[in-house]
Design a protein around this motif. Structure first.
Motif, mmCIF file in Angstrom:
data_model
loop_
_atom_site.group_PDB
_atom_site.id
_atom_site.type_symbol
_atom_site.label_atom_id
_atom_site.label_comp_id
_atom_site.label_asym_id
_atom_site.label_seq_id
_atom_site.Cartn_x
_atom_site.Cartn_y
_atom_site.Cartn_z
ATOM 1 N N PRO A 37 45.107 37.405 35.881
ATOM 2 C CA PRO A 37 45.008 36.464 34.809
ATOM 3 C C PRO A 37 43.336 36.164 34.538
ATOM 4 C CG PRO A 37 45.751 35.343 36.738
ATOM 5 C CD PRO A 37 45.542 36.512 37.087
ATOM 6 N N GLU A 38 43.044 35.280 34.110
ATOM 7 C CA GLU A 38 41.598 35.067 33.323
ATOM 8 C C GLU A 38 40.666 34.819 34.639
ATOM 9 O OE1 GLU A 38 41.232 33.982 29.726
ATOM 10 O OE2 GLU A 38 43.040 35.097 29.768
ATOM 11 N N HIS A 39 40.537 35.516 35.535
ATOM 12 C CA HIS A 39 39.745 35.658 36.632
ATOM 13 C C HIS A 39 38.553 35.995 36.504
ATOM 14 C CE1 HIS A 39 42.615 34.377 39.690
ATOM 15 N NE2 HIS A 39 43.265 35.624 39.558
ATOM 16 N N VAL A 40 37.440 35.651 37.025
ATOM 17 C CA VAL A 40 35.877 36.153 37.084
ATOM 18 C C VAL A 40 35.662 36.587 38.432
ATOM 19 C CG1 VAL A 40 33.711 35.622 36.540
ATOM 20 C CG2 VAL A 40 35.505 34.338 35.261
ATOM 21 N N TYR A 41 35.089 37.831 38.196
ATOM 22 C CA TYR A 41 34.507 38.458 39.714
ATOM 23 C C TYR A 41 33.099 38.666 39.441
ATOM 24 C CZ TYR A 41 39.151 39.949 38.875
ATOM 25 O OH TYR A 41 40.636 39.905 38.636
ATOM 26 N N GLN A 42 32.467 38.598 40.990
ATOM 27 C CA GLN A 42 31.370 38.772 40.875
ATOM 28 C C GLN A 42 30.928 40.111 41.927
ATOM 29 O OE1 GLN A 42 28.628 35.339 41.815
ATOM 30 N NE2 GLN A 42 27.077 36.527 42.408
ATOM 31 N N LYS A 43 29.813 40.900 41.788
ATOM 32 C CA LYS A 43 29.607 41.894 42.296
ATOM 33 C C LYS A 43 28.153 41.772 43.319
ATOM 34 C CE LYS A 43 31.274 45.291 39.091
ATOM 35 N NZ LYS A 43 31.016 46.640 38.478
ATOM 36 N N VAL A 44 28.279 42.385 44.272
ATOM 37 C CA VAL A 44 27.023 42.311 45.125
ATOM 38 C C VAL A 44 26.903 43.727 45.565
ATOM 39 C CG1 VAL A 44 27.140 40.027 46.037
ATOM 40 C CG2 VAL A 44 28.218 41.920 47.259
ATOM 41 N N GLU A 48 25.607 40.081 38.589
ATOM 42 C CA GLU A 48 26.590 40.979 37.868
ATOM 43 C C GLU A 48 27.883 40.379 37.964
ATOM 44 O OE1 GLU A 48 25.972 44.925 38.889
ATOM 45 O OE2 GLU A 48 27.648 45.829 37.269
ATOM 46 N N LEU A 49 28.543 40.378 36.949
ATOM 47 C CA LEU A 49 29.797 39.490 36.908
ATOM 48 C C LEU A 49 30.641 40.106 35.939
ATOM 49 C CD1 LEU A 49 28.184 36.145 35.978
ATOM 50 C CD2 LEU A 49 29.503 36.466 38.252
ATOM 51 N N THR A 50 32.110 40.027 36.430
ATOM 52 C CA THR A 50 33.163 40.778 35.235
ATOM 53 C C THR A 50 33.989 39.384 34.997
ATOM 54 O OG1 THR A 50 33.170 42.951 36.679
ATOM 55 C CG2 THR A 50 34.930 42.431 35.169
ATOM 56 N N HIS A 93 44.662 42.650 29.203
ATOM 57 C CA HIS A 93 43.512 41.880 29.721
ATOM 58 C C HIS A 93 42.189 42.772 29.215
ATOM 59 C CE1 HIS A 93 46.324 39.356 32.284
ATOM 60 N NE2 HIS A 93 45.477 38.327 31.938
ATOM 61 N N VAL A 107 30.342 45.592 45.784
ATOM 62 C CA VAL A 107 31.437 44.958 46.402
ATOM 63 C C VAL A 107 31.949 44.044 45.092
ATOM 64 C CG1 VAL A 107 32.519 43.652 48.233
ATOM 65 C CG2 VAL A 107 31.249 45.434 48.594
ATOM 66 N N MET A 145 37.387 39.370 48.693
ATOM 67 C CA MET A 145 36.776 40.847 48.215
ATOM 68 C C MET A 145 37.880 41.469 47.808
ATOM 69 S SD MET A 145 33.923 41.632 51.096
ATOM 70 C CE MET A 145 35.077 41.814 52.496
ATOM 71 N N ARG A 146 37.636 42.370 46.680
ATOM 72 C CA ARG A 146 38.654 42.932 45.822
ATOM 73 C C ARG A 146 38.626 44.400 45.744
ATOM 74 N NH1 ARG A 146 42.073 39.950 42.530
ATOM 75 N NH2 ARG A 146 42.978 42.029 42.027
ATOM 76 N N SER A 171 37.458 38.108 32.499
ATOM 77 C CA SER A 171 38.329 38.734 31.841
ATOM 78 C C SER A 171 39.156 37.802 30.992
ATOM 79 C CB SER A 171 39.452 39.162 32.942
ATOM 80 O OG SER A 171 40.049 38.031 33.450
ATOM 81 N N LYS A 206 31.739 30.522 33.866
ATOM 82 C CA LYS A 206 31.969 30.361 35.152
ATOM 83 C C LYS A 206 30.744 30.435 36.163
ATOM 84 C CE LYS A 206 35.160 30.345 37.859
ATOM 85 N NZ LYS A 206 35.592 29.146 38.796
ATOM 86 N N LEU A 215 35.610 35.058 42.068
ATOM 87 C CA LEU A 215 35.405 33.588 42.247
ATOM 88 C C LEU A 215 36.521 32.747 42.186
ATOM 89 C CD1 LEU A 215 32.064 33.944 39.890
ATOM 90 C CD2 LEU A 215 32.048 34.019 42.280
ATOM 91 N N PRO A 216 36.211 31.535 42.949
ATOM 92 C CA PRO A 216 37.147 30.638 43.033
ATOM 93 C C PRO A 216 37.233 29.864 41.647
ATOM 94 C CG PRO A 216 35.208 29.824 44.321
ATOM 95 C CD PRO A 216 34.915 31.222 43.934
ATOM 96 N N HIS A 217 38.536 29.415 41.349
ATOM 97 C CA HIS A 217 38.727 28.445 40.330
ATOM 98 C C HIS A 217 38.095 27.218 40.436
ATOM 99 C CE1 HIS A 217 41.147 30.725 37.162
ATOM 100 N NE2 HIS A 217 41.678 31.237 38.288
#
Lengths: 69, 69, 69, 69, 69, 69, 69, 69, 69, 69, 69, 69
Positions: free
Chosen positions: D2-9, E10-12, E56, D63, D37-38, E14, E29, D67-69
């Protein structure tokens, strides 16, 4: 610029002084063995950090030179 | 250089003096919070123009540092 | 920064002095005919070698400027 | 998803054993401080040479983590 | 725009609604923990397909923000 | 890492065993004529397929080495 | 290698074992429907992380094969 | 996400309505012959201009789908 | 499409409304001075963030147009 | 150019005659099974050398064609 | 294609006749000192303009050759 | 090559005859309005297919020319 053929070599110069000196160091070293250098192209600029400061500038270049007839 | 892990952060430094000072500003600022910085890589060089002259040099770099064991 | 439109032109400046002077030469020349220059981006850095030394630095940039309303 | 937001390092792992171990070292180190981590993406593979042999494999990865809701 | 230093993350983001909403989700976020966000750059646009339709939209961006003096 | 100059050569190693062995074969062959090799960078990974299976792994690398003073 | 024409298809193989097994899985699957496969090129290497460890290696390749006369 | 193999096809969708509709048109057309589509990646965004206005949006995507066991 | 020659110009449009409006603003502005515009290609999508929200969308495009015979 | 969807395939043509003949060979072969080919894009130009001369020119192209309604 | 190692050199050939002749000139010149050349890859195509016409075609290639056992 | 400044324009030439003629058409057209053209760089090679054959070759180039003092 007649039917010449040029070769390129890839070099990384380093210097504590800065970007241009790193390039000039690489060109000067290449000139010890290569005749007829004509141009260079910067490929990548990096540097080494020591104690929180830039200690060495490292610039990778390609040097083009004319091959002898 | 044993089994270390390094992290990179991306920064943009700016300076009215020039390209190298913009890089050094970014490294100095990063050093306020990051220990063990080891190298940087230039990603992009830009600048701001005012009244027909370069007013600020802006250089984006990645800074790599050792993660603690 | 409201609904502006910017145009970019691509220029190569050259200088015997160094990278920054080559960029400033290109910006100055562009300013003779372009109003409202706002920023530049470095595209490529090259140079001409004569007698084993860097004779001219050549930097290709894109210059962005505001189009008039 | 769903409407997640991911961060990359961005990390560089190293290992004397090989490419995969270098990646796993970087992931394990990142997991000490990052939850959820995903995925990872390989950015660059390099290595250190000593005495004419590959002494360390160095793999730079990004990686991604939720990010937590 | 004086001698600032900017950092990028850097963020993703959705969203089931579309590309812009995915970007705005990522920016919102990021704003929970980052002060002084200044710009973003789109790195990649992807999406998830379910039952033959786009379920998505996933947009990877870099967000630049001013580091405090 | 004082004012060294490094040169890079581009090599493709092949091996029926795998990716790492192909790299090590290229490094070993380069070491027959090059002193002071310091690092490699992977440029491209390919392979040859025979009878529906990977028969040879082919990895192109750049090898950097120190030029003598 | 006379006047042949080759086609390329893009595949992503996955494996819990490693990078090479992911490539070999993709090649084996492609071989179920494609005759005369000749080479592959690695496009991207990624992976899935579960519980802080690499759970699946995912490698995207292009496979080239000869079209029949 | 076990030992699956995915294939990618490259498509260009067009629409007079906009970028997202062009993508959805391409996905819908692909779904007429492809089962198990899983994701898409935007490769390029272009458009056709007529009478000084955008007449069609054209978006090239890669669509990934699971190959049957 | 006979022996035409096309020229391309690079423009950045901005809009508080969204990506497509930014593109259409750039095309409309270009049309004030350019005849016979034929296509555009998106080069880069960025945006300006104010108070934690996207304030302006900025899209850089190339516009191609037919040169008169 | 209404709401069409186009697909692209990637092909490598070879010819002992030259670059254009290699492209035309690839297009002719693709035309045996593909209807409605519309354009091609050159991806890569290579060649095979035998006895110190170019023996075959190899050009990789993408061919775009209209999918039937 | 057993456990060979190949080296690549980068050359620029020029010719007043055309692109292919520029490549063949570079290959012929390389063959004066290199044994066992196997393939080339085009890196860049440029040219010199004089009096409003193409005076020389300049093509940069990489030439790969087998290193002796 | 003293302190000159060069400008580049991007053009697409087309020809039913071939790649070189498309480039020469673009250079000839540019020469109608531009003085002092010095070099070109090929950016992209494409073509239009009609009835299963290459009908037009389309080559995008950048043309560099000296700006007047």
């Amino acid at each position: 610029m007649p039917e010449h053929v040029y070769q390129k070599v890839e070099l990384t110069g380093s210097s504590s002084l800065g970007i241009q000196q790193a390039i000039e160091n690489a060109v000067a070293k290449a000139g010890e063995t290569i005749q007829n250098m004509r141009w260079f192209e910067v490929v990548e600029t990096r540097g080494h950090i020591e104690n929180g400061k830039v200690a060495h500038w490292q610039v990778t270049i390609k040097v083009g030179y004319t091959l002898p007839h």
